[in-house]
Design an enzyme around this catalytic site. Structure first.
Site: not given
Ligand code: GLC
Length: 803
Positions: A470-471
């Protein structure tokens, strides 16, 4: 139960006998696009033919050759009028009436309109004013940065016609998505090369070496006039809907210089009553003008042969690892479109929008259809891993942010590659690290795992550092103490796969070590991260959990629920509980949300995700990646029916009625996500078709985990986990050079069962087919039986008797 797709939308339908989708109303709510590509060029072609074509020849930076609108509304802040390209105007010289074969931008009423997107090609057929016109676009395989167009006109009006055709392109020459400034324009020129019958556009024509900044447009039919100046073709007060040259009926033969560089080519055509004509064009890039001649020789007069070669290639691709199930849409997605998307991803992930984890996953996505590409991707990616074990966030451009998951993806792709090919020699290949030193491939992987092992926090979970898959969770670990539950689960799964590899390699000490590490991680996950009804997502630098009942926003994240199942972290009881929680809190008609409720206040201890608008990107969309992971997790827990239900929600083309109208997506292609219900004005609308790392998993999970035909070090495992209503399916599988035709029977309507196998008529014990002889063909039957089946006992006796 034959699920013949109801998907006859207001916009189009699938062809009866295949996967091609025909759009009969060009006014789709958003772009219904296709991607066509080879090793040097990729083209985005929308339902009206407009779009862009970008190229990157070996060793060079990527350039946009010409561009129209990327998508309707996603990134194109200037709207649809902005820089239209790939336009074909037809003018009736008797009346002065004109229209586009591809409808826009003139948007004349048509008698009929049909744009068919197939794998690797798009054809638009229209009938206007008694002229039936066809405009076909494809990119030939190989390394030439060219697009090939074929135009066919048929006169059905019953009278002779005098027509002029104008083909129009906007040439861009932007590096990547660079800015088009005045400074950029003053280096441009466009001229006509008569001997080559080509309109040539160039930036920096005098620079040597030239770096592929020459665009051209050439044809096997005489270009009777041209324009290189947009002002000359369109006119200062006209628009592309009524360009002055088309209104007047002739181009002005004006060269272009230091302005918007276009290429317009005029063709004059007389058609007898019932007459027909056809011709082709090449649109391409080169580094030297003279080379256009060689490209003409290579393609013109042979376009049909090139097209046939492309169709043959796509037919072979469809056949390779083909499935046949009772669900026609499942088959067309798995056999055609998902393979296309995975191949596009793996070929063009180098372009620059993709980071490390995306590229490595794209390698995983094509392992069953193009393992040599997987190998190439692995060997490239390994060079961007540091001595420490950590890898870059991305290398094109270089991004050194310490996302702690980057290197972990190597495990999944490498293991899948080894099982598919048996190419164990890869493990010993020596690859340099990004910073200093060199190690074998296996040495690199060991470093990746050692890094995670030695970077754990207060809860004995892996440190998240700058972020993980999850950037946008960029604030959680910025002080170095935040921990990721998801990363710990993914690491546990990687350790399982590596322990299995070590077992296969007889490296027992390592195997035991990896198993022990996995056990410790699973224990930490289960003691520290179970929140009562689901798993939390991470702990921030102060030890505060995210994705917990205790939070106001984002009380539950999907990442840690799907991976609790994939990694086997969840007990049966917890699995059941977390699935219920997902259904209750994250369930929507088009799949599971990434999180709920969306963040509505920025919080630096969480990071970028908390400042995103609600319902977009990571902040509460239905993310395709997470849904295919949930499907994988459900399959691992034997839940074929539920997995199929999720598949039908997330896969475009199943949902009907109002929801389909909201989705606004082409029914043949996955999008990165659908906006969430909390989006301000477009809940459930798709965002970014084609550009999604999830296609790597859509191209592996249905065939390998649902139909269960799965390569292993020692052979081909057959372990289906099916929707119980599927009574039989077939898989044709290429494995280690052999071809298997596998029939799966499910007479007891099970989701999972004991698998009873026959290979070429002989019963086989267990559920694994032995390694084949390359070049051999086999017929396999696999019957799912209840665990304690008398039939199975019967088969065991046959095996014992050697029958
Ligand atoms: C984007 C990124 C990908 C990331 C995902 C979730 O798709 O390209 O690397 O994993 O978002 O944040």
């Amino acid at each position: 139960m034959h699920c013949r797709l109801r998907m006859k939308t207001t916009y189009g339908h699938f062809q009866e006998d295949g996967a091609d989708f025909t759009i009969t109303n060009p006014q789709t709510p958003r772009a219904f696009d296709n991607f066509l590509w080879n090793e040097s060029v990729f083209s985005n072609v929308q339902q009206t033919g407009v779009g862009y074509c970008d190229y990157q020849v070996e060793g060079k930076e990527g350039v946009q050759l010409f561009t129209g609108v990327g998508r309707i509304c996603d990134f194109d802040v200037f709207g649809r009028d902005h820089l239209m390209s790939r336009l074909i105007y037809v003018r009736d010289n008797a009346t002065g009436e004109f229209w586009n074969i591809n409808w826009e931008p003139v948007r004349r009423a048509y008698t009929s309109y049909a744009c068919t997107h197939g794998p690797g090609h798009t054809t638009i057929r229209t009938e206007v004013e008694g002229i039936v016109a066809e405009f076909r676009i494809f990119v030939p395989s190989g390394h030439d940065p060219v697009e090939l167009w074929s135009i066919r006109l048929q006169n059905t009006s019953g009278r002779e016609r005098s027509l002029s055709l104008f083909a129009y392109n906007q040439f861009q020459f932007k590096y990547k998505w660079g800015f088009d400034s005045y400074g950029d324009m003053i280096f441009r020129g466009v001229w006509m090369n008569r001997p080559l019958n080509a309109v040539v556009a160039s930036k920096h024509p005098f620079r040597k070496p030239h770096d592929h900044l020459i665009g051209f447009m050439t044809s096997d039919r005489e270009i009777v006039a041209f324009d290189g100046s947009r002002d000359a073709f369109v006119g200062p007060y006209n628009s592309l809907a009524d360009p002055r040259a088309v209104v007047a009926g002739h181009c002005t033969n004006t060269a272009g210089s230091s302005e918007a560089t276009i290429g317009a080519a005029q063709f004059d055509i007389s058609l007898a009553t019932d007459g027909e004509t056809a011709f082709s064009l090449i649109i391409g890039a080169t580094d030297e003008e003279e080379k256009i001649g060689a490209l003409r020789d290579r393609y013109l007069g042979k376009v049909e042969a090139w097209f046939q070669a492309l169709l043959d290639e796509k037919k072979a691709l469809k056949k390779r690892n083909r499935v046949r199930t009772p669900d026609q849409h499942f088959d067309r997605m798995v056999n055609t479109w998902v393979k296309q998307a995975a191949l596009f991803g793996s070929t063009w992930c180098r372009w620059g929008w993709n980071g490390y984890r995306d590229i490595v996953q794209h390698g995983l996505g094509v392992v069953a259809i193009q393992p040599e590409r997987t190998r190439e991707i692995l060997l490239t990616a390994l060079q961007y891993q540091c001595q420490s074990g950590l890898a870059l966030r991305g290398w094109n451009p270089v991004d050194e942010k310490a996302y702690s998951d980057s290197a972990l993806w190597l495990v999944f792709t490498l293991v899948a590659y080894l099982k598919e090919t048996g190419d164990m020699a890869l493990l010993d290949e020596s690859v340099p690290f990004y910073d200093r030193g060199t190690a074998s491939v296996l040495g690199h992987i060991e470093r990746a795992l050692d890094f995670l092992e030695s970077n754990k926090g207060a809860h004995d979970l892996c440190l998240i550092k700058f972020g993980d898959w999850n950037d946008s969770l960029t604030g959680v670990g910025k002080e170095g103490r935040g921990e990721s539950v998801w990363l710990s689960q993914a690491c546990a799964e990687a350790l399982r796969q590596m322990a299995e590899l070590m077992h296969h390699l007889d490296r027992t000490a390592r195997e035991i070590e990896y198993e022990a590490r996995r056990a410790r991680l699973l224990q930490a996950i289960n003691t520290q991260a179970w929140d009562g009804d689901w798993y939390t997502r991470c702990f921030d630098d102060n030890g505060k959990p995210l994705g917990s009942h205790r939070n106001e926003f984002a009380r539950i994240f999907m990442e840690t629920q799907s991976w609790a199942l994939i990694s086997g972290a969840a007990s049966e009881e917890r699995a059941e509980r977390l699935i219920e929680s997902c259904d209750d809190i994250l369930g929507t008609p088009v799949g599971y949300l990434l999180l709920a409720p969306s963040y509505k206040q920025e919080d630096p201890s969480i990071g970028r995700i908390s400042s995103l608008e609600p319902g977009i990107c990571e902040n509460g969309t239905v993310y395709s990646h997470l849904n295919i992971w949930m499907i994988l997790g459900l399959l691992r827990y034997g839940m074929g029916d539920k997995a199929y239900e999720v598949f039908k929600k997330i896969t475009p083309g199943y949902v009907d009625g109002d929801m389909a109208l909201k989705q606004k997506c082409p029914p043949y292609m996955y999008a990165n996500c659908y906006f969430g219900p909390e989006h301000r004005n477009n809940s459930f609308q798709m965002e970014f078709t084609w550009i999604t790392g999830s296609v790597a998993w859509f191209n592996t999970v249905p065939a390998q985990e649902m139909l269960g035909v799965r390569p292993d070090y020692q052979g081909l495992v057959i372990d289906p986990c099916l929707p119980s209503a599927w009574e039989n399916c077939e898989v044709e599988r290429t494995f280690r050079g052999a071809i298997y035709h596998i029939e799966i029977f499910n007479p007891h309507q099970l989701q999972r069962g004991m698998v009873s196998l026959t290979l070429d008529g002989r019963a086989i014990e267990g559920n694994r087919l032995p390694l084949p002889k390359a070049g051999s063909h086999h017929h396999v039957t696999a019957t799912l039986l209840p665990a304690e089946s008398p039939e199975k006992a019967g088969i065991a006796q046959l095996v014992e008797a050697g029958i």
